[in-house]
Design an enzyme around this catalytic site. Sequence first.
Site, PDB file in Angstrom:
ATOM      1  N   HIS A   5       0.842  -1.193   0.000  1.00 52.30           N
ATOM      2  CA  HIS A   5       0.000   0.000   0.000  1.00 52.30           C
ATOM      3  C   HIS A   5       0.881   1.248   0.000  1.00 52.30           C
ATOM      4  O   HIS A   5       1.951   1.259   0.594  1.00 52.30           O
ATOM      5  CB  HIS A   5      -0.938  -0.004   1.203  1.00 52.30           C
ATOM      6  CG  HIS A   5      -1.945  -1.108   1.145  1.00 52.30           C
ATOM      7  ND1 HIS A   5      -2.603  -1.574   2.256  1.00 52.30           N
ATOM      8  CD2 HIS A   5      -2.406  -1.838   0.103  1.00 52.30           C
ATOM      9  CE1 HIS A   5      -3.442  -2.553   1.901  1.00 52.30           C
ATOM     10  NE2 HIS A   5      -3.330  -2.729   0.597  1.00 52.30           N
ATOM     11  N   PHE A   6       0.387   2.293  -0.655  1.00 54.41           N
ATOM     12  CA  PHE A   6       1.221   3.486  -0.769  1.00 54.41           C
ATOM     13  C   PHE A   6       0.381   4.738  -0.996  1.00 54.41           C
ATOM     14  O   PHE A   6      -0.780   4.675  -1.394  1.00 54.41           O
ATOM     15  CB  PHE A   6       2.235   3.345  -1.916  1.00 54.41           C
ATOM     16  CG  PHE A   6       1.611   3.261  -3.297  1.00 54.41           C
ATOM     17  CD1 PHE A   6       1.191   4.408  -3.963  1.00 54.41           C
ATOM     18  CD2 PHE A   6       1.467   2.047  -3.943  1.00 54.41           C
ATOM     19  CE1 PHE A   6       0.628   4.345  -5.229  1.00 54.41           C
ATOM     20  CE2 PHE A   6       0.907   1.965  -5.209  1.00 54.41           C
ATOM     21  CZ  PHE A   6       0.484   3.121  -5.856  1.00 54.41           C
TER      22      PHE A   6
ATOM     23  N   PRO B 127      -1.145   0.926 -11.224  1.00 54.16           N
ATOM     24  CA  PRO B 127       0.097   1.492 -10.690  1.00 54.16           C
ATOM     25  C   PRO B 127       1.305   0.638 -11.030  1.00 54.16           C
ATOM     26  O   PRO B 127       1.190  -0.574 -11.238  1.00 54.16           O
ATOM     27  CB  PRO B 127      -0.165   1.498  -9.185  1.00 54.16           C
ATOM     28  CG  PRO B 127      -1.031   0.291  -8.975  1.00 54.16           C
ATOM     29  CD  PRO B 127      -1.921   0.208 -10.192  1.00 54.16           C
TER      30      PRO B 127
ATOM     31  N   SER C 144       3.070   4.891 -13.413  1.00 52.87           N
ATOM     32  CA  SER C 144       1.722   4.354 -13.207  1.00 52.87           C
ATOM     33  C   SER C 144       0.858   4.863 -14.351  1.00 52.87           C
ATOM     34  O   SER C 144       1.216   5.833 -15.029  1.00 52.87           O
ATOM     35  CB  SER C 144       1.144   4.807 -11.863  1.00 52.87           C
ATOM     36  OG  SER C 144       1.878   4.284 -10.779  1.00 52.87           O
TER      37      SER C 144
ATOM     38  N   HIS D 228      -4.000  -5.268 -12.191  1.00 55.87           N
ATOM     39  CA  HIS D 228      -4.172  -4.276 -11.113  1.00 55.87           C
ATOM     40  C   HIS D 228      -2.871  -3.562 -10.794  1.00 55.87           C
ATOM     41  O   HIS D 228      -2.840  -2.677  -9.944  1.00 55.87           O
ATOM     42  CB  HIS D 228      -4.734  -4.940  -9.858  1.00 55.87           C
ATOM     43  CG  HIS D 228      -3.705  -5.591  -8.974  1.00 55.87           C
ATOM     44  ND1 HIS D 228      -2.781  -6.501  -9.429  1.00 55.87           N
ATOM     45  CD2 HIS D 228      -3.458  -5.464  -7.633  1.00 55.87           C
ATOM     46  CE1 HIS D 228      -2.018  -6.914  -8.428  1.00 55.87           C
ATOM     47  NE2 HIS D 228      -2.413  -6.304  -7.325  1.00 55.87           N
TER      48      HIS D 228
ATOM     49  N   ALA E 102       1.834  -3.995 -11.451  1.00 56.16           N
ATOM     50  CA  ALA E 102       2.948  -4.629 -12.143  1.00 56.16           C
ATOM     51  C   ALA E 102       3.020  -6.123 -11.835  1.00 56.16           C
ATOM     52  O   ALA E 102       3.290  -6.935 -12.711  1.00 56.16           O
ATOM     53  CB  ALA E 102       4.256  -3.935 -11.754  1.00 56.16           C
ATOM     54  N   GLY E 103       2.784  -6.503 -10.590  1.00 55.62           N
ATOM     55  CA  GLY E 103       2.866  -7.911 -10.204  1.00 55.62           C
ATOM     56  C   GLY E 103       4.268  -8.281  -9.751  1.00 55.62           C
ATOM     57  O   GLY E 103       5.270  -7.883 -10.369  1.00 55.62           O
TER      58      GLY E 103
END
Length: 390
Positions: A152-153, A292, A299, A316, A318-319
């Site tokens: 989270h960021f 993102p 992003s 959702h 980069a993974g």
Amino acid sequence: MNVTIINNRPVKIWTDFVEDSAMRQIEHLASLPFLFHHLAIMPDVHAGKGMPIGGVLACSGEVIPNAVGVDIGCGMCAVKTNWNVADIGPEVLRKQIMHGIRKRIPLGRDHHKVAQDPESLPSGHDIDRTTIVKRRQESILKEIGTLGGGNHFIELQKDEQGSLWIMIHSGSRNLGKQVGDHYNAIAAALNKRWHSSVPAEFNLPFLPMGTPEFGDYWREMKYCIDFALCNRRLMMTRIEEVLAEALPGIEFEPMLNIAHNYAAVEHHFGQDVVVHRKGATQARAGQIGIIPGSQGTASYIVEGRGNPDSFCSCSHGAGRILSRTAAVKTLDLAEEVRRLDAMGIVHAIRTQNDMQEASGAYKDIDQVIANEADLVSIVTRLLPIAVIKG
């Protein structure tokens, strides 16, 4: 997109490489007797709990708590401002803005010391028909408006015209985890009682539509989705307050929001089905989404193409390519700091443990976006100028 047949079911994959652990989970999903039509795997795929992150699973009438995950409703929000990043002095950025954000928003495991306004919580839900949500109504008043940890960021970013953006990645905090764990345990017990054909080691216990347990989970899941949105909205409000104090005359466009851990009843291929998106976002034709990158990379604001092969979904983010443990063991702290400093990004990388969220732990976001060109089109490319991690 690559199409492969696993357990006599089509699996459509938007990447050329899937790690072995994630592929085993894909094989498990493809064996589910209630899998609808095909399985869709996004380009940010990596192993999760039961179901891989970056997976889109449609079921004929079942919900799988582990195919939603424990951070129910986790997602992204973003706001564009009228302020040009070039006009923000470095001292203002560091001392007024970043310090002000950290002062107003608890990070990681921290919560507010005092309860927040109950008006910040979701409305329109029948709380009396819930178990976990009802029990935690007092606790979540201190959780709302907090970032959380892990990936989270909060980022301040600039677009290609230099305009300042705010982006937040966060979810439903401990509420979502408690709901997810509670109903996964219920589903596992019921599946054992029913002698389910889905092996317990797959970690995919399910609740059939029409059962009381399905309805119970669905109510609490929907509350968590709304709570996660309210959580992001309150944080965005606090950040806007900080920016308004530091940058006189700043204006904010309406907030963009999209979730990437949830289940929903949708119509696909002529049938109403339960679509699970775990680390995947909806991308209907014309729908605006947020994808993102990792720390220090681009992003994207995107527009969905409504591709039916992905059940109108996209990635959702980069993974991951490295687990948190592997990232801490193998990535170079000094090199990561040098890279971020050279880009002029305000960051808080201090210890080797921070390598869990270094860009080297993630896939190349530009390649991920290229792999899903048939799922989304790029609206805006954003670059980070300051990062706060949980």
